[in-house]
Structures are given as structure tokens and as C-alpha cells.
Design an enzyme around this catalytic site. Structure first.
Site, PDB file in Angstrom:
ATOM      1  N   TYR A   1       0.838  -1.206   0.000  1.00  0.00           N
ATOM      2  CA  TYR A   1       0.000   0.000   0.000  1.00  0.00           C
ATOM      3  C   TYR A   1       0.873   1.257   0.000  1.00  0.00           C
ATOM      4  O   TYR A   1       1.603   1.521   0.962  1.00  0.00           O
ATOM      5  CB  TYR A   1      -0.955   0.008   1.202  1.00  0.00           C
ATOM      6  CG  TYR A   1      -1.860  -1.213   1.288  1.00  0.00           C
ATOM      7  CD1 TYR A   1      -2.123  -2.007   0.173  1.00  0.00           C
ATOM      8  CD2 TYR A   1      -2.460  -1.580   2.483  1.00  0.00           C
ATOM      9  CE1 TYR A   1      -2.941  -3.124   0.251  1.00  0.00           C
ATOM     10  CE2 TYR A   1      -3.283  -2.699   2.574  1.00  0.00           C
ATOM     11  CZ  TYR A   1      -3.511  -3.473   1.455  1.00  0.00           C
ATOM     12  OH  TYR A   1      -4.324  -4.578   1.534  1.00  0.00           O
TER      13      TYR A   1
ATOM     14  N   PRO B   1     -15.250  -4.757   2.873  1.00  0.00           N
ATOM     15  CA  PRO B   1     -16.599  -5.063   3.381  1.00  0.00           C
ATOM     16  C   PRO B   1     -17.677  -4.107   2.886  1.00  0.00           C
ATOM     17  O   PRO B   1     -18.841  -4.486   2.852  1.00  0.00           O
ATOM     18  CB  PRO B   1     -16.437  -4.955   4.903  1.00  0.00           C
ATOM     19  CG  PRO B   1     -15.260  -4.070   5.105  1.00  0.00           C
ATOM     20  CD  PRO B   1     -14.326  -4.368   3.967  1.00  0.00           C
TER      21      PRO B   1
HETATM   22  N1  LIG Z   1      -5.623  -8.885   1.284  1.00  0.00           N
HETATM   23  C1  LIG Z   1      -5.985  -8.272   0.184  1.00  0.00           C
HETATM   24  O1  LIG Z   1      -5.678  -8.683  -0.931  1.00  0.00           O
HETATM   25  C2  LIG Z   1      -6.824  -7.024   0.307  1.00  0.00           C
HETATM   26  C3  LIG Z   1      -7.498  -6.537  -0.807  1.00  0.00           C
HETATM   27  C4  LIG Z   1      -8.286  -5.396  -0.648  1.00  0.00           C
HETATM   28  C5  LIG Z   1      -8.368  -4.791   0.591  1.00  0.00           C
HETATM   29  N2  LIG Z   1      -7.662  -5.265   1.656  1.00  0.00           N
HETATM   30  C6  LIG Z   1      -7.709  -4.620   2.987  1.00  0.00           C
HETATM   31  O2  LIG Z   1      -9.061  -4.406   3.332  1.00  0.00           O
HETATM   32  C7  LIG Z   1      -9.312  -3.024   3.541  1.00  0.00           C
HETATM   33  C8  LIG Z   1     -10.719  -2.639   3.139  1.00  0.00           C
HETATM   34  O3  LIG Z   1     -10.947  -2.886   1.775  1.00  0.00           O
HETATM   35  P1  LIG Z   1     -10.985  -1.728   0.655  1.00  0.00           P
HETATM   36  O4  LIG Z   1     -10.197  -0.568   1.084  1.00  0.00           O
HETATM   37  O5  LIG Z   1     -10.648  -2.408  -0.612  1.00  0.00           O
HETATM   38  O6  LIG Z   1     -12.526  -1.366   0.550  1.00  0.00           O
HETATM   39  P2  LIG Z   1     -13.695  -0.936   1.559  1.00  0.00           P
HETATM   40  O7  LIG Z   1     -13.211  -0.847   2.944  1.00  0.00           O
HETATM   41  O8  LIG Z   1     -14.826  -1.832   1.248  1.00  0.00           O
HETATM   42  O9  LIG Z   1     -14.070   0.527   0.998  1.00  0.00           O
HETATM   43  C9  LIG Z   1     -13.270   1.665   1.189  1.00  0.00           C
HETATM   44  C10 LIG Z   1     -13.951   2.827   0.467  1.00  0.00           C
HETATM   45  O10 LIG Z   1     -15.271   2.988   0.974  1.00  0.00           O
HETATM   46  C11 LIG Z   1     -15.431   4.279   1.513  1.00  0.00           C
HETATM   47  N3  LIG Z   1     -16.164   4.168   2.785  1.00  0.00           N
HETATM   48  C12 LIG Z   1     -15.697   3.664   3.952  1.00  0.00           C
HETATM   49  N4  LIG Z   1     -16.629   3.752   4.910  1.00  0.00           N
HETATM   50  C13 LIG Z   1     -17.716   4.317   4.340  1.00  0.00           C
HETATM   51  C14 LIG Z   1     -18.982   4.698   4.849  1.00  0.00           C
HETATM   52  N5  LIG Z   1     -19.334   4.499   6.129  1.00  0.00           N
HETATM   53  N6  LIG Z   1     -19.860   5.257   3.970  1.00  0.00           N
HETATM   54  C15 LIG Z   1     -19.525   5.468   2.674  1.00  0.00           C
HETATM   55  N7  LIG Z   1     -18.328   5.145   2.157  1.00  0.00           N
HETATM   56  C16 LIG Z   1     -17.430   4.582   2.987  1.00  0.00           C
HETATM   57  C17 LIG Z   1     -14.038   4.836   1.753  1.00  0.00           C
HETATM   58  O11 LIG Z   1     -14.063   6.259   1.628  1.00  0.00           O
HETATM   59  P3  LIG Z   1     -13.079   7.274   2.411  1.00  0.00           P
HETATM   60  O12 LIG Z   1     -11.738   6.589   2.503  1.00  0.00           O
HETATM   61  O13 LIG Z   1     -13.093   8.476   1.563  1.00  0.00           O
HETATM   62  O14 LIG Z   1     -13.651   7.533   3.778  1.00  0.00           O
HETATM   63  C18 LIG Z   1     -13.257   4.168   0.632  1.00  0.00           C
HETATM   64  O15 LIG Z   1     -13.404   4.867  -0.572  1.00  0.00           O
HETATM   65  C19 LIG Z   1      -8.213  -2.360   2.690  1.00  0.00           C
HETATM   66  O16 LIG Z   1      -8.045  -0.993   2.989  1.00  0.00           O
HETATM   67  C20 LIG Z   1      -7.048  -3.239   3.014  1.00  0.00           C
HETATM   68  O17 LIG Z   1      -6.509  -2.933   4.285  1.00  0.00           O
HETATM   69  C21 LIG Z   1      -6.920  -6.396   1.543  1.00  0.00           C
END
Ligand SMILES: NC(=O)c1ccc[n+]([C@@H]2O[C@H](COP(=O)([O-])OP(=O)(O)OC[C@H]3O[C@@H](n4cnc5c(N)ncnc54)[C@H](OP(=O)(O)O)[C@@H]3O)[C@@H](O)[C@H]2O)c1
Length: 276
Positions: A53, A191
Site C-alpha cells: 500500500y 466489506p
Molecule cells: N488482502 C488483500 O488482498 C486485500 C485486498 C483489498 C483490501 N484489503 C484490505 O481491506 C481493507 C478494506 O478494503 P478496501 O479498502 O478495498 O474497501 P472498503 O473498505 O470496502 O471501501 C473503502 C472505500 O469505501 C469508503 N467508505 C468507507 N466507509 C464508508 C462509509 N461508512 N460510507 C460510505 N463510504 C465509505 C471509503 O471512503 P473514504 O476513505 O473516503 O472515507 C473508501 O473509498 C483495505 O483498505 C485493506 O486494508 C486487503
């Protein structure tokens, strides 16, 4: 909110904060650090990051956010598959620890499967554990067949972090039961569907409105309603951080779960594990 038991007897918090897309632009850094500190203040103590990241940038953001409060945090980082060899893993871990400003990770994950044999990665992980650099190790994006390949080492694997949300329920078919049978928590990534179409789904919106919550909160509460699952939404905007922290206390009713099953049907057959 109580945590989940890990195979080694330790505990992992059920709700955490993701950090993908953090540490990419210097001008966002203060807001990112503030978001993580706000989450910690609200009791969200797990932080999930990775050397990938921001090419180390996210780990630096996390390091700044947790400075002086290491003991409060359950810290997870991940190694690139190409660094998961006998020779490269200790160096990659040392770089992560330096950027994070800590002596030891609570959990170190193989980010996804690459060319290095799993047995070699496990051996290198066990050396890091013996040296006190990590408390435990796990994997990410591994499907059931890959986990089975770990053989006896599977008993020491702390978690599998996988794509799991209402839009991507494939892991429920066999991976979740497989891990549950071994007492291994699963970490659900993305999520809230990365804040995309999922949050505009009419059924999710209606169910959220009916209980005075937001679609994102319902989506997080749904992941937490799966047994043995840890949820790690990422958020920078303070209102998102607050919403997500509060979602940890939400319990979905049977009628809500049934309505979500109708709108986002559970898997009826095996499909390869989806990943982002
Ligand atoms: N192991 C792997 O291969 C892998 C792959 C993907 C992700 N991950 C991990 O999992 C974490 C979460 O997944 P992700 O970042 O892909 O997606 P996510 O958590 O599903 O979504 C993040 C996005 O949703 C927005 N968001 C968050 N809370 C919200 C709310 N209450 N209302 C409206 N929008 C909201 C955020 O906006 P803002 O940031 O602008 O607030 C951001 O744009 C990652 O950050 C990472 O640490 C791991």
C-alpha cells in the site's frame, strides 16, 4: 465488542481499519493519520496494512498514527509474494517494522500466493516468529485447496484474509466452514464494496434507512454477522470512520438477514475465490 479466538489462544478484534490507498499522496497524510487516530479513540484497535500500500507509504502513515500507543493496537501487515522467500522475507519484515516504528507485528500475512513455495514461506515466517519479529503469521487470498496444501502448518496459520462482502459471498460456500472447523478466523476485506455500487443498492439502502443506519454500516454489520469473521473497512473521512466504528455494535435481525439473502443470494456451488 469481544474479539475472536485465534488458533494460538490469542485474540483478534472483530472490527478493524483498512489502509489500502493510504500513503500514496503526501497531501492526504494528515487526514489519513487523523482517521486512524479517530478510529483508535473510538475503540477500533485492529489496523490492517501492507508493504504494497503506497509502496510503504501506508505503513508510514500507520506508524505515525500509532506512535506512543503501540500497546493498544493489533497490528497486521502483509508481504508481497515475491518477498515471501527464505532470503527476502526477513528483510521485507524488517523494512515494514522500521516504517511502522514497532518491534513486532501481531500478525504478518502472505498477501497472495506467488512463485515461492508455500512451505518455504511458512518456514521463513516461523523463523520470524521465533526471533520475536511477529507474534503469528497467516495468509490472504488463499482458497481451500491452497490452505490444504499447507498440511500440518495449517494449524499454525492464524487467518486467511479474503474478499467477502454482500456482492462477493463465494467464501461462504466452503472457505468459511473450512476455517471455522479449524478455529481459524477469516478477515473480510472490502466489506463496503470499496464504497461503490453496493452502497447504492436499493434493498441495502431501504433496510439501512428503516433502522436509521447507513448502507455502509449495514454492509459491515452483515460481514460481522458471519461466524468467525473479522471486518476491516477502510475510511479516511471522519464521518465514515465514526459510522464504521458504530457498526461494530449493530446486530442484524433475522428478517434483515433474510431480505439481504434475497437481494444478494448466498453461493449455491463452488466458485474459485474472487480477489481484488
Ligand atoms: N488482502 C488483500 O488482498 C486485500 C485486498 C483489498 C483490501 N484489503 C484490505 O481491506 C481493507 C478494506 O478494503 P478496501 O479498502 O478495498 O474497501 P472498503 O473498505 O470496502 O471501501 C473503502 C472505500 O469505501 C469508503 N467508505 C468507507 N466507509 C464508508 C462509509 N461508512 N460510507 C460510505 N463510504 C465509505 C471509503 O471512503 P473514504 O476513505 O473516503 O472515507 C473508501 O473509498 C483495505 O483498505 C485493506 O486494508 C486487503
Amino acid at each position: 465488542m469481544t474479539g475472536l479466538r485465534l488458533p494460538d489462544g490469542g485474540e483478534i478484534p472483530r472490527l478493524g481499519m483498512g489502509t489500502w490507498r493510504m500513503g500514496e499522496r503526501g497531501r492526504d497524510r494528515a487526514a489519513e493519520v487523523a482517521a486512524l487516530r479517530l478510529g483508535l479513540a473510538l475503540g477500533v484497535t485492529l489496523i490492517d496494512t501492507a508493504e504494497m500500500y503506497g509502496e510503504g507509504g501506508a505503513e508510514e502513515v500507520v506508524g505515525e498514527a500509532i506512535r506512543g500507543r503501540r500497546e493498544e493496537v493489533f497490528l497486521v501487515s502483509k508481504v508481497y509474494p515475491h518477498n515471501a522467500s527464505r532470503r527476502a522475507l526477513p528483510e521485507a519484515c524488517a523494512r515494514s517494522l522500521r516504517r511502522l516504528g514497532v518491534e513486532c507485528l501481531d500478525l504478518y500475512l502472505l498477501h497472495w500466493r506467488g512463485a515461492v513455495p508455500l512451505a518455504e514461506t511458512v518456514e521463513a515466517m516461523e523463523r520470524l516468529r521465533a526471533a520475536g519479529k511477529i507474534r503469528r503469521w497467516g495468509v490472504s487470498n488463499l482458497d481451500v485447496a491452497d490452505l490444504e496444501e499447507l498440511g500440518p502448518a495449517l494449524a499454525d496459520c492464524a487467518t486467511d484474509q479474503v474478499l467477502l462482502n454482500l456482492e462477493h459471498r463465494g467464501a461462504e460456500y466452503d472457505l468459511l466452514p473450512f476455517c471455522a472447523a479449524r478455529g481459524m478466523p477469516v478477515m473480510a476485506y472490502s466489506p463496503v464494496g470499496q464504497g461503490g455500487a453496493l452502497l447504492r443498492h436499493p434493498v441495502l439502502k431501504a433496510l439501512a434507512a428503516a433502522r436509521g443506519a447507513t448502507p455502509a454500516q449495514l454492509a459491515i454489520a452483515w460481514t460481522l454477522s458471519r461466524p468467525g469473521v473479522v471486518s476491516i473497512p477502510k475510511a479516511v473521512r471522519p464521518e465514515h470512520v465514526r459510522q464504521n466504528a458504530a457498526a461494530g455494535a449493530m446486530r442484524l435481525e433475522a428478517e434483515e438477514l433474510a431480505a439481504l439473502d434475497a437481494a444478494f443470494p448466498p453461493p449455491r456451488r463452488k466458485r474459485p475465490l474472487a480477489m481484488l
